[in-house]
Write a protein that holds these residues in place. Structure first.
Motif, PDB file in Angstrom:
ATOM      1  N   GLY A 150     -18.370  -7.768  -5.432  1.00  0.00           N
ATOM      2  CA  GLY A 150     -18.723  -7.151  -6.707  1.00  0.00           C
ATOM      3  C   GLY A 150     -19.974  -6.303  -6.600  1.00  0.00           C
ATOM      4  O   GLY A 150     -20.072  -5.240  -7.227  1.00  0.00           O
ATOM      5  N   LEU A 151     -20.950  -6.766  -5.794  1.00  0.00           N
ATOM      6  CA  LEU A 151     -22.192  -6.020  -5.627  1.00  0.00           C
ATOM      7  C   LEU A 151     -21.962  -4.712  -4.870  1.00  0.00           C
ATOM      8  O   LEU A 151     -22.430  -3.644  -5.290  1.00  0.00           O
ATOM      9  N   THR A 152     -21.258  -4.778  -3.736  1.00  0.00           N
ATOM     10  CA  THR A 152     -21.038  -3.563  -2.947  1.00  0.00           C
ATOM     11  C   THR A 152     -20.099  -2.592  -3.673  1.00  0.00           C
ATOM     12  O   THR A 152     -20.243  -1.375  -3.534  1.00  0.00           O
ATOM     13  N   TRP A 153     -19.149  -3.111  -4.443  1.00  0.00           N
ATOM     14  CA  TRP A 153     -18.317  -2.236  -5.267  1.00  0.00           C
ATOM     15  C   TRP A 153     -19.169  -1.552  -6.330  1.00  0.00           C
ATOM     16  O   TRP A 153     -19.022  -0.358  -6.609  1.00  0.00           O
ATOM     17  N   TYR A 154     -20.090  -2.287  -6.914  1.00  0.00           N
ATOM     18  CA  TYR A 154     -21.009  -1.718  -7.913  1.00  0.00           C
ATOM     19  C   TYR A 154     -21.794  -0.550  -7.321  1.00  0.00           C
ATOM     20  O   TYR A 154     -21.897   0.518  -7.928  1.00  0.00           O
ATOM     21  N   TYR A 155     -22.345  -0.736  -6.106  1.00  0.00           N
ATOM     22  CA  TYR A 155     -23.163   0.313  -5.518  1.00  0.00           C
ATOM     23  C   TYR A 155     -22.330   1.471  -4.978  1.00  0.00           C
ATOM     24  O   TYR A 155     -22.806   2.605  -4.925  1.00  0.00           O
ATOM     25  N   LEU A 156     -21.098   1.199  -4.593  1.00  0.00           N
ATOM     26  CA  LEU A 156     -20.195   2.295  -4.229  1.00  0.00           C
ATOM     27  C   LEU A 156     -19.951   3.193  -5.441  1.00  0.00           C
ATOM     28  O   LEU A 156     -20.089   4.424  -5.364  1.00  0.00           O
ATOM     29  N   VAL A 157     -19.592   2.590  -6.576  1.00  0.00           N
ATOM     30  CA  VAL A 157     -19.360   3.366  -7.797  1.00  0.00           C
ATOM     31  C   VAL A 157     -20.649   4.053  -8.236  1.00  0.00           C
ATOM     32  O   VAL A 157     -20.643   5.216  -8.666  1.00  0.00           O
TER      33      VAL A 157
END
Length: 631
Positions: free
Chosen positions: A528-535
């Motif tokens: 969830g964290l890395t998806w957040y920073y990708l977006v």
């Protein structure tokens, strides 16, 4: 990306790395007597080993007038609602196992937050003749009180020990009452000792994260809240000499805790880790003192909480019980509790996919912080326009750093440019950055929520399983982390291309190195964290493209020239004046150190410092009083 923005970025990265690695992880002790004793007890109760038959003479010697209740047959009783099943044993009359109905382990097994093989609750007390008696030594008579309550009674020493349990529908709380009736002459006036030993099993994919988020929290009647160090791999201990309201064993996303209606008089909390143990993550132990007058006067009332580590549930259980949800400390906890979580819960009412909720969360945060982002872009444009003048200053004074700084400061002041305005807005977003690092690994809302190829947004997405383990990386590759790293490199390239002369030499190299470092750091973080920073990176690049349409270099130059005319006769004041004084003083000291003649001050310099021309009041060097020759 200009120099100031780069400094802000590197400072932010350094603070983040320090934040993530702040706590040392000492080497565990090779031998822990407490664990050795626990292991010995466990082996003594190994299934298949025939228990020794009780000796009535030995029991009478050990338990005295309580020996009559030390023989019997153990029975298992249950209380059950739609959320959990609690099993009790008539031997001791204590909780034996707890199963949560609405949760599974990451591996698809039933989730037992408490079981007879891994955990044990017991209470011991002292008699007036000096004997130590444990409730687990005694057999109790089980008396169901309808479908929601259960009573255990042991007839001993001319009186009774009574334990009552209750479980309401739709609740994770188990009511508990302990009574010693008619035993005032037998029970010593000494606090009873409640013990809860908990060998925590792995329930999540990432064993290390599961262990590092496991700890004991406690809350004092005085209002103090303390937690044993979560990530420690060496024995931890807290001794409390004042009344406690509650103690809780936190298993990452679940809690087994006990709350006193009055208070425990004191306590001791311990945790230990055996890294060679493949069965248990960590051993937690709480020893709490129950005032003897409470059990004699019917005031020993407690509540067990066996359930999820959810903020909305915990804040109604007991004062500060929601502190078991690790949302960070200080400002970061405030951001998560009052900003991120409310927005998250609002969005989940309308959207079932938590991956899409994260996308909307990013968009909302970016919209709110757009003014700060715009300030950063505007500062970058100003520094880009001033680049020729700054290069000319460096060429004019190639070997005089102090003079370069003085002239640069004068240029910035005349043009109305604040060099810190490029990195300050970036630093102001740090609370959100750090808050997210605590939110995603600890939010039970994301637990076992799939998105795209990720099975669970609360842990890393194992897109590629490696046949070996690499240092700093582990034995897997997280695709969200790979994509986040690539997007960060693309964002850095886009920024450098828009202003090629702003980032050169080592600074340009480090701007590309940092994303690669973060790839290794974040590979095992929550998906969830890395998806957040990708977006977030994708939205940032879109913001940059849109903002450049509004920030025109010619308009910026015209504005700076207007500022130059406006500030022509303006004298520096406040911090700028003090900084100018410091630079001039540094220049004088440097000149004196080289043996050069003293830098002469002009009347205009004196005027800049609000001095009278020719007085020399700006000279910061103390002057000795001139001696007068006597005639």
């Amino acid at each position: 990306m200009d120099r100031n923005s780069a400094i802000g970025l590197f400072l932010m990265a350094a603070l983040l790395l320090i934040y993530l690695q702040f706590a040392p992880k000492p080497t565990p002790e090779s031998a822990d007597p407490a664990k050795t004793t626990a292991a010995a007890k466990a082996s003594a109760n190994t299934p298949g080993a025939a228990p020794a038959a009780p000796d009535s003479v030995a029991l009478a010697r050990q338990l005295g007038s309580f020996a009559a209740a030390a023989q019997g047959t153990a029975q298992t009783m249950e209380l059950k609602n739609d959320l959990l099943t609690v099993s009790f044993s008539s031997k001791g009359g204590q909780v034996q196992a707890v199963r949560l109905h609405k949760f599974k382990t990451f591996f698809g097994q039933p989730l037992d937050i408490f079981d007879a093989q891994s955990a044990k609750i017991d209470t011991r007390f002292r008699t007036t003749d000096g004997r130590q008696v444990k409730l687990s030594d005694l057999y109790f008579r089980a008396e169901p009180q309808g479908t929601e309550a259960l009573r255990f009674v042991a007839d001993v020493a001319g009186g009774q020990i009574e334990q009552r349990y209750s479980l309401a529908p739709g609740s994770y709380e188990v009511g508990y009452q302990l009574r010693f009736n008619g035993l005032n002459q037998t029970l010593a006036q000494e606090a009873l000792t409640f013990t809860f030993v908990d060998n925590v099993r792995q329930t999540e994919q990432d064993r290390k994260q599961n262990r590092n988020h496991t700890a004991i929290n406690r809350y004092l009647v005085s209002g103090d809240h303390t937690v044993l160090f979560e990530a420690s791999e060496s024995p931890e201990e807290i001794t409390v000499e004042e009344p406690l309201k509650w103690a809780a064993h936190k298993h990452n996303f679940f809690i087994a805790g006990i709350i006193a209606d009055n208070a425990f008089s004191s306590g001791q909390l311990n945790s230990s880790v055996d890294l060679n143990d493949s069965t248990y993550l960590k051993t937690l132990s709480s020893t709490l003192k129950i005032p003897v007058t409470d059990v004699q006067q019917g005031k020993a009332n407690f509540r067990f909480y066996f359930g999820p580590n959810s903020l909305d549930l915990l804040k109604t259980v007991a004062p500060e019980f929601d502190r078991n949800v690790n949302l960070g400390w200080g400002l970061f906890r405030w951001v998560n509790r009052f900003v991120v979580l409310p927005v998250f819960h609002f969005l989940e009412q309308f959207i079932s996919s938590y991956g899409l909720i994260i996308v909307l969360l990013v968009v909302l945060i970016k919209l709110v912080t757009w003014p700060l982002t715009y300030k950063t872009y505007e500062s970058q444009a100003k520094m880009k326009v001033l680049k020729p003048e700054l290069d000319a200053i460096k060429a004019k004074y190639p070997d005089d750093q102090v003079k370069q700084q003085q002239e640069t400061m004068k240029l910035n002041q005349s043009m109305g440019v604040n060099p810190l305005s490029g990195c300050v807005p970036t630093l102001l977003t740090l609370p959100i950055l750090f808050a997210m690092f605590q939110f995603f690994p600890n939010a039970i809302e994301l637990r076992q929520e799939p998105f795209l190829w990720a099975r669970d947004l609360s842990t890393y997405d194992e897109f590629l399983k490696l046949p070996f383990e690499l240092p700093f990386l582990g034995s897997h590759i997280s695709m969200f982390t790979v994509l986040m790293t690539l997007s960060t490199l693309a964002m850095t390239y886009q920024s450098n291309q828009s202003n090629p002369s702003a980032m050169q030499g080592p600074m340009k190299f480090y701007s590309y190195l940092m994303p690669l470092i973060f790839f290794f750091v974040l590979n095992s973080f929550a998906a969830g964290l890395t998806w957040y920073y990708l977006v977030s990176n994708l939205v940032t690049m879109a913001q940059q493209a849109i903002t450049r349409r509004f920030v025109d270099d010619d308009k910026v130059r015209a504005k700076l020239e207007a500022n130059k005319v406006k500030n022509k006769d303006k004298k520096p004041s406040g911090f700028s004046a003090r900084l100018a004084d410091a630079m001039k003083a540094a220049q004088e000291r440097e000149a004196q150190a080289k043996g050069a003649p003293r830098v002469a001050r002009t009347d205009s310099d004196a005027a800049d410092l609000d001095e009278e021309p020719g007085t020399g009041a700006a000279d910061i060097s103390p002057k000795k009083p001139r001696k007068t020759r006597r005639s």
